[in-house]
Write an enzyme that holds these catalytic residues in place. Structure first.
Site, short mmCIF file in Angstrom:
data_model
loop_
_atom_site.label_atom_id
_atom_site.label_comp_id
_atom_site.label_asym_id
_atom_site.label_seq_id
_atom_site.Cartn_x
_atom_site.Cartn_y
_atom_site.Cartn_z
N TRP A 147 0.87 -1.19 0.00
CA TRP A 147 0.00 0.00 0.00
C TRP A 147 0.90 1.24 0.00
O TRP A 147 1.82 1.34 0.82
CB TRP A 147 -0.88 -0.04 1.25
CG TRP A 147 -1.81 1.12 1.41
CD1 TRP A 147 -2.57 1.72 0.44
CD2 TRP A 147 -2.09 1.82 2.63
NE1 TRP A 147 -3.30 2.74 0.98
CE2 TRP A 147 -3.03 2.82 2.32
CE3 TRP A 147 -1.65 1.70 3.95
CZ2 TRP A 147 -3.54 3.70 3.29
CZ3 TRP A 147 -2.15 2.56 4.90
CH2 TRP A 147 -3.09 3.55 4.57
N ASP A 228 -0.49 -5.76 9.22
CA ASP A 228 -1.48 -4.74 8.91
C ASP A 228 -2.78 -5.46 8.54
O ASP A 228 -2.84 -6.17 7.54
CB ASP A 228 -0.98 -3.89 7.73
CG ASP A 228 -1.94 -2.75 7.42
OD1 ASP A 228 -2.97 -2.63 8.12
OD2 ASP A 228 -1.68 -1.99 6.47
N ALA A 230 -6.30 -4.59 7.65
CA ALA A 230 -7.22 -3.49 7.30
C ALA A 230 -8.52 -4.00 6.69
O ALA A 230 -9.44 -3.22 6.47
CB ALA A 230 -6.53 -2.53 6.34
N LYS A 263 -13.11 -0.31 6.84
CA LYS A 263 -13.81 -1.03 5.77
C LYS A 263 -14.86 -1.98 6.34
O LYS A 263 -15.99 -2.02 5.87
CB LYS A 263 -12.84 -1.84 4.93
CG LYS A 263 -11.45 -1.24 4.81
CD LYS A 263 -11.32 -0.26 3.69
CE LYS A 263 -10.15 0.67 3.96
NZ LYS A 263 -9.51 1.19 2.78
#
Ligand code: PMP
Length: 376
Positions: A147, A228, A230, A263
């Site tokens: 990312w 991470d 997410a 999200k």
């Protein structure tokens, strides 16, 4: 009176030829992802589709508020009787609820420190500072590609970043042997950034056997995983997507995890996330947690409350949790069906095999397109 004016003309500007402070700034390069969002907003065509940013869209192109969260906000509206400060690590109830969601019922909670943060980005930022405080010579090894915002978020703490082999453009999968070879070169005490599920921007994830091999390598080489997470629940399911964190938690002495609720609870602009440190002992976890709080205090003082307070209400109520899980499953199933349709349609049009799009997970895929084809 308009809000825009011309340059400062007061007498106190001694030498108009000599730049004053803000005139010395070199213009920042526009953020590639955000500039596509901007171009999308400005585009007047009715049939436009924004393929840039990781935001869930429904059949009509909207990003609705999750119904369970809306109900939680109504409860919050009725019950909240103060907006006084909560503290640098946020809402203790939110922290407990999100810890249980991510780490499951069998976690070694005494070794875990948690801090509520402004989104997953905030979590990455304070974890990077904590690593810098603990081991300034550590290098962070990030997948190639990763990312785009990982780079400023992690390097602004002053840590060196390197990449390891990850995506295989030929198959749409992972160059796992090359990845293992690269990570075997990392020096003990280095940090390995791993996407817990739904890799951004490729969609290519490690399978469970590969997570186990990574766990062994991390232990053998004395490397710290920074996960991470997410897109928890948007890949293969809540439990399946948490495998990465839950497996590593059982094999490594120490780990850092950055979680985003943007999200999976669709609270993007409310900025909800959490930073976790798994330490080798409960005492070290307490010290790390206190240090995270100090770093957060110097960064944003306290995380925003509203979104996390609503997420807490959802997670503390069995009925709302069940409704949220059903909505999350519906989002995940829609993503999977879009992936299947896309793969089928490109395969039909090009006669090439795009089946990898269905094997990947989450909101992203890296298609083998040249720049001109992507622009078109
Ligand atoms: N990590 C990854 C891989 C992401 O894609 C995102 C959001 N695009 C984040 C972290 C951070 O999300 P946020 O700060 O909005 O919670």
């Amino acid at each position: 009176m308009g809000l825009k004016g011309g340059p400062f003309r007061g007498a106190s500007r001694k030498d108009p030829e000599e730049p004053v402070m803000f005139e010395k700034i070199t213009p920042a390069k526009p953020d590639a992802i955000l500039s596509i969002m901007q171009a999308f907003r400005e585009d007047k065509r009715a049939n436009k589709i924004d393929l840039s940013v990781g935001v869930y869209k429904n059949e009509t192109g909207g990003t609705p508020i999750v119904q369970a969260l809306r109900e939680a906000e109504q409860i919050l509206y009725r019950q909240q009787d103060t907006k006084t400060y909560l503290g640098t690590t946020g809402d203790a109830g939110f922290n407990t609820a999100i810890t249980k969601l991510v780490f499951g019922p069998n976690a070694d909670y005494a070794r875990l420190a948690t801090a509520q943060t402004p989104g997953g980005s905030g979590a990455l930022r304070i974890i990077a500072d904590l690593i810098r405080a603990a081991r300034p010579e550590a290098t962070i090894h990030a997948p190639d590609p990763t990312w785009a915002n990982h780079i400023p978020l992690l390097s602004s703490a002053g840590l060196e970043l390197k990449t390891y082999a990850y995506f295989d453009a030929a198959t749409g999968g992972i160059r796992f042997d090359a990845m293992m070879r690269d990570l075997a070169q990392a020096k003990p005490g280095d940090v390995v950034l791993l996407h817990g599920c739904c890799h951004n921007p490729t969609g290519a994830d490690l399978d469970q056997a590969q997570w186990k091999s990574i766990g062994t390598l991390l232990v053998d080489r004395g490397l710290l995983p920074l996960i991470d997470l997410a897109y928890l629940g948007l890949g293969s399911g809540l439990e399946e997507d948490a495998f990465s964190v839950r497996h590593l938690m059982n094999v490594v002495p120490e780990m850092a995890v950055a979680v985003s609720c943007s999200k999976n609870f669709a609270v993007y602009r409310d900025r909800v996330g959490a930073a976790f440190i798994l330490a080798a002992t409960p005492g070290a976890a307490d010290v790390a947690g206190a240090k995270l709080a100090t770093i957060g205090r110097g960064m944003w003082s306290m995380p925003p409350d509203h979104g996390a307070a609503a997420v807490k209400i959802v997670l503390e109520d069995a009925g709302l949790t069940a409704n949220w899980k059903a909505e999350l499953d519906a989002m995940r199933m829609r993503i999977q069906s879009l992936r299947a349709n896309l793969a089928g349609e490109i395969t039909r049009l090009t006669n090439a095999d795009f089946g990898f799009v269905t094997r990947q997970t989450g909101m992203f895929s890296r298609l083998p397109l040249a720049e001109g084809q992507a622009r078109r």
